[in-house]
Design a protein around this motif. Structure first.
Motif: not given
Lengths: 279, 385
Positions: B265-269, B305, B320
């Motif tokens: 997971c990139l936690s990019c939203t 975020n 994350i």
């Protein structure tokens, strides 16, 4: 690069004295201050611009309340000068990719500095430079870092407003993706297969490049807790090459640790030139 | 708007009269929003005529990948859902919710009272109607009613479209939200050869329908529509077993799968932004240089975020793993406690638009394959926003 120390100034009655200093840089970030056309008079009203050579040859001696520092440290002279700037400044804010991570010129950190000098200058013995281009925070304590290549003038105004009102500046640390989605931009990676650094890059520009069908090239540096290896593995698995991805990471923020290290791992895995880069 | 749950009247609308439907809605003062092609995808934007619809185009979707392709026919609605959802019109990505001006007599506080446009949404799918009903619970049916959402939702006219095909990412049948639209619309279309079966689901829908140049729908047309809708059902391959899902997830908060997904997971939203039910926002005060004029801005925000869980002194979900777990357990588990429904409608957007191909149905299946000790009590307050 040390993490910036978050603090605020106690409110003071007189106008705060602002100074702008330049190190190794293109001047684009300090020009962002002059680019605040609609707000420029209000800025001049709110603070005393005491030292800003790009705007006026008249300057006042220190000490200053706020120093905006642009550029990286690339010469022995600048390495001394930044110490004096720090001594003269209550609150030191770095502005732009050069000052916060060494800038595009930190690409020389992966190369032979002496060879560059021999190639470029007829008399290299007159040139006094350092082997590496380094961030301001590698030399002095930095109170706040404003990212970007160049910085966003709205974020610069936010920093100035926060200093005037005695609060902490609010600059988000999330990915560019969040801003792409807010503005309705379609993901260029998913819909067009364009490798984009948006998921690991800190927002601040307003997600400009993807709105023009370009991938983000990371000019605001790494977002908070970036998962660079997951993204680069994904791009390698979907057809991107090391030759595309390494320069994407080793670019305007090449020497910011997450991008530097992720790019170095790609270099090593590609068995390319892995001789450079600071440890 | 009165959106009944029963079909009140059914007619046949010839293909070339789709423009009349749009023109009628515009003449009634609606801003017509519908699917249209931009940036290599079918998005939702204002359209003024049927010419702007993606006629003859389809979408091919899989985890982390979306591509437009030409169809070999000229269907108007031969695709599924894209990167946008209707929430951007009902719950705008950014809004000014209050202003304050300092004057001689002190602060003048105001709430902006703009009249939003009256939207007519054309091409709303069953999973998207379900998503609106989920957001209704969040914004309208709790103790605090969101005035921005309410005004827009009350005024909206919904022209639904029954899906006649599915993407590999669709799983509405698992979430029991589609693909057939069963209420929550003013009008609903099913596209068949030569036109549309058009159903009215509300008094407002009746009013528009009786002004359209329709013909009676015959048995053949009904049969074709039924077969077209069945094709969508038959094409759905993805499933998510929703049985006991709440307890399964809340009993497995320390499952090793969370660590595994956190490496990817990139936690990019992106998943939360494309999700039609995710409703999180943040509010900040923005002043001018003098501090005499202040605006309170609300913007879409996300549990991915890191700053979103910042509380005095630090970040609560500082990794994350904890952010992904927060999202999935809220969406599929604690949403039931909070809103008495799942937060997932099975539209598959979070799968398609994840840059690293994370598929929530696979994450759920992995935990289901090797669940932890079910005797552990479910933590029921862990993951509310």
């Amino acid at each position: 690069m040390n993490p910036p120390i978050q603090q605020t100034l106690p409110p003071i009655a007189r106008k705060q004295r602002l100074a702008v200093f330049k190190f190794a840089s293109c001047d684009g970030c300090q020009l962002s201050l002059l680019d605040c056309e609609d707000e420029l008079l209000a800025v001049a009203e709110a603070v005393e611009i005491a030292y800003f050579l790009e705007a006026s040859s008249h300057f006042e001696p220190g000490p200053y309340d706020v120093a905006l520092v642009e550029g990286s440290i690339t010469t022995p002279h600048d390495a001394e000068r930044i110490q004096e700037v720090r001594r003269q400044s209550r609150f030191l804010v770095t502005i732009g990719a050069c000052a916060t991570s060494g800038g595009i010129q930190s690409l020389k950190n992966w190369a032979d500095h002496q060879e560059f000098l021999r190639c470029v200058y007829a008399r290299p013995e007159y040139i006094s430079t350092l082997n590496d281009s380094t961030a301001i925070a590698d030399h002095v304590t930095v109170d706040f870092e404003l990212r970007g290549c160049p910085i966003n003038r709205h974020q610069l105004l936010e920093v100035l407003k926060s200093l005037i009102s005695g609060r902490r500046p609010r600059t988000p640390t999330h990915s560019v993706c969040l801003d792409c989605k807010r503005r309705g931009t379609v993901c260029v990676e998913v819909a067009q297969g364009i490798p984009c650094l948006g998921p690991i890059t800190q927002t601040g520009c307003g997600a400009i490049c993807p709105s023009y069908d370009r991938g983000c090239y990371g000019c605001y540096g790494p977002a908070a807790q970036p998962n660079c290896d997951s993204l680069t593995s994904q791009y390698l698995n979907t057809g991107s090459t090391h030759e595309t991805l390494i320069p994407l990471l080793h670019n305007f923020n090449a020497d910011s640790p997450p991008f530097r290290d992720a790019g170095n791992r790609l270099r090593q895995s590609a068995v390319l030139d892995s001789s450079g880069g600071r440890p | 708007m009165d959106c009944g749950t029963e079909v009140r009247r059914t007619e046949f609308l010839p293909t070339d009269q789709l423009s009349t439907l749009i023109a009628t809605l515009r003449a009634d003062g609606f801003r017509t929003i519908g699917p249209t092609i931009d940036q290599g995808a079918i998005i939702y934007d204002e359209i003024e005529s049927a010419d702007e619809l993606p006629r003859g185009w389809t979408d091919r979707q899989e985890a982390g990948k979306y591509r437009l392709e030409k169809r070999d026919d000229d269907a108007y609605f031969g695709y599924v859902v894209g990167p946008h959802s209707w929430k951007r019109f009902l719950f705008p990505p950014s809004a000014v919710v209050a202003t304050a001006d300092r004057g001689d007599a002190g602060w003048d506080l105001r709430t902006p009272d703009h009249e939003p446009p009256r939207y007519a949404f054309l091409g709303v799918r069953a999973c998207e109607i379900a998503a609106m009903k989920v957001q209704d619970r969040v914004f309208l049916e709790g103790p605090y009613v969101d005035p921005i959402y309410k005004k827009r939702r009350d005024a909206a006219f919904i022209v639904a479209v029954n899906c006649t095909q599915a993407a590999s990412t669709c799983f509405c049948t698992s979430m029991q939200t589609g693909p057939r639209c069963k209420g929550g619309f003013d009008l609903a279309l099913t596209e068949i050869d030569g036109g549309f079966i058009i159903e009215s689901g509300s008094a407002a829908g009746d009013d528009v329908l009786q002004r359209l140049p329709t013909a009676p729908a015959d048995e053949t047309a009904f049969a074709r529509a039924e077969s077209a809708r069945q094709q969508a059902v038959d094409q759905i391959t993805k499933t998510m077993d929703a049985e006991g899902l709440r307890d399964l997830l809340l009993q497995n908060l320390d499952h090793p799968r969370w660590d595994e997904v956190a490496t990817r997971c990139l936690s990019c939203t992106n998943c939360t932004m494309v999700c039609p039910t995710c409703f999180c926002s943040s509010v900040s005060e923005v002043s001018d240089l003098t501090g005499d004029h202040v605006e309170r801005h609300r913007q879409w925000d996300s549990c991915f975020n890191i700053d979103f869980s910042y509380m005095n002194g630090g970040v609560v979900r500082n990794g994350i793993r904890s952010r992904y777990r927060q999202w999935l357990t809220h969406k599929l588990a604690s949403w039931h406690d909070q809103f008495d429904t799942s937060g997932c409608v099975g539209c598959g957007r979070c799968i398609t638009w994840c840059p690293v191909e994370i598929d929530l149905t696979e994450e759920v299946a992995a935990i289901r394959r090797s669940p932890g000790d079910p005797s552990r009590p479910a933590a029921d307050t862990e993951s509310k926003p």
